[in-house]
Design a protein around this motif. Structure first.
Motif, PDB file in Angstrom:
ATOM      1  N   GLN A 183       0.405  -1.297  -0.384  1.00 49.20           N
ATOM      2  CA  GLN A 183      -0.054   0.685  -0.180  1.00 49.20           C
ATOM      3  C   GLN A 183       1.398   0.984   0.057  1.00 49.20           C
ATOM      4  O   GLN A 183       0.728   2.176  -0.695  1.00 49.20           O
ATOM      5  N   GLY A 184       1.542   1.080   0.473  1.00 47.55           N
ATOM      6  CA  GLY A 184       3.296   2.111   0.399  1.00 47.55           C
ATOM      7  C   GLY A 184       3.774   2.846  -0.933  1.00 47.55           C
ATOM      8  O   GLY A 184       4.302   3.450  -1.203  1.00 47.55           O
ATOM      9  N   SER A 185       3.699   1.305  -1.563  1.00 46.22           N
ATOM     10  CA  SER A 185       4.791   1.588  -3.198  1.00 46.22           C
ATOM     11  C   SER A 185       3.697   1.351  -4.267  1.00 46.22           C
ATOM     12  O   SER A 185       3.841   1.821  -5.287  1.00 46.22           O
ATOM     13  N   VAL A 186       2.424   0.450  -4.289  1.00 48.98           N
ATOM     14  CA  VAL A 186       1.495   0.160  -5.584  1.00 48.98           C
ATOM     15  C   VAL A 186       0.526   1.066  -4.861  1.00 48.98           C
ATOM     16  O   VAL A 186      -0.283   2.307  -5.865  1.00 48.98           O
ATOM     17  N   VAL A 187      -0.265   0.333  -4.373  1.00 48.06           N
ATOM     18  CA  VAL A 187      -1.803   1.440  -4.695  1.00 48.06           C
ATOM     19  C   VAL A 187      -2.236   1.591  -2.848  1.00 48.06           C
ATOM     20  O   VAL A 187      -2.116   0.393  -2.392  1.00 48.06           O
ATOM     21  N   ASN A 188      -2.462   2.381  -2.366  1.00 50.83           N
ATOM     22  CA  ASN A 188      -3.504   2.462  -1.400  1.00 50.83           C
ATOM     23  C   ASN A 188      -4.619   2.177  -1.018  1.00 50.83           C
ATOM     24  O   ASN A 188      -5.666   3.515  -1.609  1.00 50.83           O
ATOM     25  N   PHE A 189      -5.507   1.647  -0.462  1.00 53.53           N
ATOM     26  CA  PHE A 189      -6.147   1.323  -0.056  1.00 53.53           C
ATOM     27  C   PHE A 189      -7.106   1.987   0.871  1.00 53.53           C
ATOM     28  O   PHE A 189      -8.483   2.552   0.698  1.00 53.53           O
ATOM     29  N   LEU A 211      10.407  -3.567 -10.321  1.00 57.08           N
ATOM     30  CA  LEU A 211      10.052  -4.046  -8.632  1.00 57.08           C
ATOM     31  C   LEU A 211      11.006  -2.740  -8.136  1.00 57.08           C
ATOM     32  O   LEU A 211      10.641  -3.134  -6.325  1.00 57.08           O
ATOM     33  N   PHE A 212      12.341  -2.770  -8.259  1.00 52.50           N
ATOM     34  CA  PHE A 212      13.138  -1.417  -7.089  1.00 52.50           C
ATOM     35  C   PHE A 212      12.526  -1.322  -6.642  1.00 52.50           C
ATOM     36  O   PHE A 212      12.749  -0.548  -5.660  1.00 52.50           O
ATOM     37  N   GLY A 213      12.012  -0.204  -7.392  1.00 53.05           N
ATOM     38  CA  GLY A 213      11.456   1.464  -7.090  1.00 53.05           C
ATOM     39  C   GLY A 213      10.077   0.745  -6.141  1.00 53.05           C
ATOM     40  O   GLY A 213       9.968   1.773  -5.178  1.00 53.05           O
ATOM     41  N   VAL A 214       9.532  -0.133  -6.128  1.00 53.88           N
ATOM     42  CA  VAL A 214       8.244  -0.357  -5.170  1.00 53.88           C
ATOM     43  C   VAL A 214       8.720  -0.450  -4.500  1.00 53.88           C
ATOM     44  O   VAL A 214       8.677  -0.314  -2.911  1.00 53.88           O
ATOM     45  N   LEU A 215       9.660  -2.264  -3.829  1.00 54.41           N
ATOM     46  CA  LEU A 215      10.889  -1.964  -3.027  1.00 54.41           C
ATOM     47  C   LEU A 215      11.311  -1.250  -1.967  1.00 54.41           C
ATOM     48  O   LEU A 215      10.590  -1.565  -0.644  1.00 54.41           O
ATOM     49  N   LYS A 216      11.822  -0.024  -2.919  1.00 58.10           N
ATOM     50  CA  LYS A 216      12.385   1.270  -2.054  1.00 58.10           C
ATOM     51  C   LYS A 216      11.585   1.633  -1.546  1.00 58.10           C
ATOM     52  O   LYS A 216      11.380   2.296  -0.310  1.00 58.10           O
ATOM     53  N   ASN A 217      10.651   2.417  -2.446  1.00 55.76           N
ATOM     54  CA  ASN A 217       9.202   3.289  -2.411  1.00 55.76           C
ATOM     55  C   ASN A 217       8.516   2.887  -0.605  1.00 55.76           C
ATOM     56  O   ASN A 217       8.985   3.352   0.293  1.00 55.76           O
ATOM     57  N   GLY A 218       8.631   1.137  -0.625  1.00 53.66           N
ATOM     58  CA  GLY A 218       7.747   0.462   0.234  1.00 53.66           C
ATOM     59  C   GLY A 218       7.684  -0.090   1.397  1.00 53.66           C
ATOM     60  O   GLY A 218       7.478   0.040   2.332  1.00 53.66           O
ATOM     61  N   GLY A 219       9.962  -0.165   1.534  1.00 52.00           N
ATOM     62  CA  GLY A 219      10.134   0.089   2.748  1.00 52.00           C
ATOM     63  C   GLY A 219      10.041   0.927   3.541  1.00 52.00           C
ATOM     64  O   GLY A 219      10.089   0.806   5.044  1.00 52.00           O
ATOM     65  N   TYR A 220      10.045   2.432   2.860  1.00 51.62           N
ATOM     66  CA  TYR A 220       9.430   3.256   4.089  1.00 51.62           C
ATOM     67  C   TYR A 220       8.764   3.188   4.570  1.00 51.62           C
ATOM     68  O   TYR A 220       8.601   3.635   5.836  1.00 51.62           O
ATOM     69  N   ALA A 221       7.285   2.989   4.315  1.00 54.99           N
ATOM     70  CA  ALA A 221       5.927   2.700   5.103  1.00 54.99           C
ATOM     71  C   ALA A 221       6.058   1.800   5.816  1.00 54.99           C
ATOM     72  O   ALA A 221       5.693   1.271   7.091  1.00 54.99           O
ATOM     73  N   MET A 222       6.613   0.392   5.342  1.00 56.43           N
ATOM     74  CA  MET A 222       6.963  -0.880   5.585  1.00 56.43           C
ATOM     75  C   MET A 222       7.567  -0.525   7.228  1.00 56.43           C
ATOM     76  O   MET A 222       7.255  -0.845   8.522  1.00 56.43           O
ATOM     77  N   GLY A 279       7.488  -0.849  12.120  1.00 53.99           N
ATOM     78  CA  GLY A 279       8.320  -1.108  12.768  1.00 53.99           C
ATOM     79  C   GLY A 279      10.064  -1.959  12.405  1.00 53.99           C
ATOM     80  O   GLY A 279      10.024  -2.338  12.444  1.00 53.99           O
ATOM     81  N   ILE A 280       9.593  -1.934  10.423  1.00 54.08           N
ATOM     82  CA  ILE A 280      10.133  -3.105  10.181  1.00 54.08           C
ATOM     83  C   ILE A 280      11.752  -2.463   9.818  1.00 54.08           C
ATOM     84  O   ILE A 280      11.248  -1.338   9.242  1.00 54.08           O
TER      85      ILE A 280
END
Length: 473
Positions: A144-150, A408-419, A424-425
């Motif tokens: 949700q932090g990197s693709v679609v925020n429902f 894919l790596f952009g999704v992982l990098k952007n979503g990592g901050y949201a995670m 707290g990961i």
């Protein structure tokens, strides 16, 4: 008197009509000695077209036959075999394995899972529930932090995360293309960090030193980055072509040279250091050199995405449609054969490194035109040079494969901050996922063994050996 044949149910011609001649003796059917009759009986039956049948006394053509059915089944089996044996399936499964392994790490480091594991044998459901909450919640936050925020209040806000992920992916696309071109030619360009630094320094200097119209300033800044990266990589190509030096050692050493060179320039007034600032930082990029947003400031996609797409198409045409790309691939497959064919391997080596560095230089220009426009430091490369190697490996050194790997790596990098913010990961888990992807990509037999996928050509060899046994029998 007429006779009825059991095959067709029709009547034979009258006996006084001329009988067809025998194909072997030339005599009328039924004529000759008993030996001739025996020979005729032992002779092979002529092939009959099984598509012609009689229904109610009229012949018709069958709509399908056993041969057509077998051919159709063969096409489907060949298509399934190409999917199973292809690199795309192995790549997808490698990503799945990396996510599963990272999920295990998330579960092992989660405090709630550790607490529930203390009484696992008394209440195992609590442990399983804690694992599901930790892993599922982490990956849900990443998505949700990197693709679609429902949970977004509007559709426009819901798709905003994917645009930011694309923004992270743009420099990885062009840098990955540069590494992929070198890989396809049999060269290992490990100097992405140095090429990004030099390109960012050249583009940054053009970006803050001149006051030009945006239509001129933006392309000129990109060209400056391309030239900077191409020159820095061209040094490696020239040394390898003239002296035979190893490009891996050269590129790694030039990474340090570029780092200390740019650091020196950022500390020297009149070069890259901002006037009146004691810190090693450059002046901000002028507004006329900043890449404009395509869909407004709310979304992360800017003109750099269009440049990255154009680079993908250009590299695809270069490597698959041009004669220069054919020579690149020939040198990568067999340098000796390229020499026999009259190709100049040293000159092609120089050109490969120049093109590879130029593509990576676009990433350096993007960093000062789109990512960091308030002034850059010696950390402007942001690990792009090394991430580009992973992207090229994941994309199998193909232009469009590299593009999707960068996304894919952009999704992982952007979503990592949201995670990290939601669960707290540690953000380092994203680096672990990337490292595991590379690990599994580099070991296709391991992926096939885990998912019990047959090795390429195994079924075909089995069929061929069966046919040989049948012929021998």
């Amino acid at each position: 008197m007429s006779d009825t044949t059991p095959e067709h149910g029709g009547a034979t011609p009258p006996s006084d009509r001329t009988q067809p001649a025998d194909a072997t003796t030339g005599l009328p059917a039924g004529a000759g000695t008993a030996a001739d009759a025996t020979t005729a009986a032992d002779a092979p039956t002529p092939a009959v077209d099984d598509r012609l049948q009689e229904v109610s006394g009229a012949p018709h053509l069958m709509t399908d036959s056993a041969t057509d059915s077998e051919r159709r089944e063969g096409r489907w089996s060949d298509a399934l075999r190409s999917i199973v044996n292809g690199s795309v399936l192995t790549t997808v499964l490698a990503v799945v394995l990396a996510l599963v392994a990272s999920g295990v790490l998330i579960a092992l480091t989660d405090k709630d899972v550790q607490a529930a594991a203390g009484y696992f044998f008394a209440r195992p459901v609590d442990t399983l529930r804690a694992i599901g909450t930790a892993v599922g919640g982490s990956y849900s936050s990443l998505f949700q932090g990197s693709v679609v925020n429902f949970g977004a209040p509007s559709a426009a806000a819901a798709i905003a995360p994917i645009t930011r992920s694309v923004d992270y992916a743009v420099p990885l696309v062009v840098a990955g293309l540069g590494v992929a071109v070198a890989f396809r030619t049999g060269l290992f360009n490990i100097g992405g960090q140095g090429q990004v630094l030099v390109a960012a320094a050249a583009a940054g200097w053009v970006g803050f030193s001149f006051d030009l119209p945006a239509a001129v300033h933006i392309p000129l800044t990109i060209v400056a980055g391309i030239v900077g990266g191409a020159v820095w990589a061209g040094i490696v190509g020239l040394l390898k072509a003239r002296t035979g030096a190893n490009e891996v050692v050269l590129t790694i050493m030039l990474n340090y040279v570029a780092l200390y060179l740019v650091s020196f320039m950022l500390r020297t007034p009149g070069l890259l250091q901002a006037g009146g600032s004691p810190n090693p930082i450059s002046p901000p990029t002028r507004d006329s050199a900043v890449l404009p947003a395509l869909f407004g400031e709310r979304y992360g996609i800017d003109l750099g995405f269009v440049v990255a797409l154009a680079a993908v198409v250009a590299v695809w045409w270069l490597m698959n449609k041009s004669s220069l790309g054919f020579r690149f691939r020939t040198v990568g497959e067999n340098p000796r054969a390229a020499r026999v064919a009259g190709m100049s391997v040293p000159m092609l080596t120089i050109w490969v490194m120049v093109i590879s560095g130029g593509l990576i230089g676009i990433a350096g220009a993007y960093q000062v035109e789109g990512a960091v426009t308030t002034g850059f430091t010696s950390g402007i490369d942001a690990g792009i040079g090394f991430d580009a190697i992973t992207v090229a490996l994941l994309g199998r050194s193909k232009p469009w494969g590299t593009f999707w790997a960068a996304i894919l790596f952009g999704v992982l990098k952007n979503g990592g901050y949201a995670m990290q913010a939601a669960n707290g990961i540690p953000i380092d888990i994203v680096s672990v996922i990337q490292a595991l992807i590379v690990l599994f990509i580099a070991a296709p037999p391991l992926v096939r063994a885990i998912f019990r996928i047959p090795q390429p050509g195994a079924r075909r060899r089995t069929k061929q050996s069966t046919k040989r046994k049948a012929v021998a029998a």
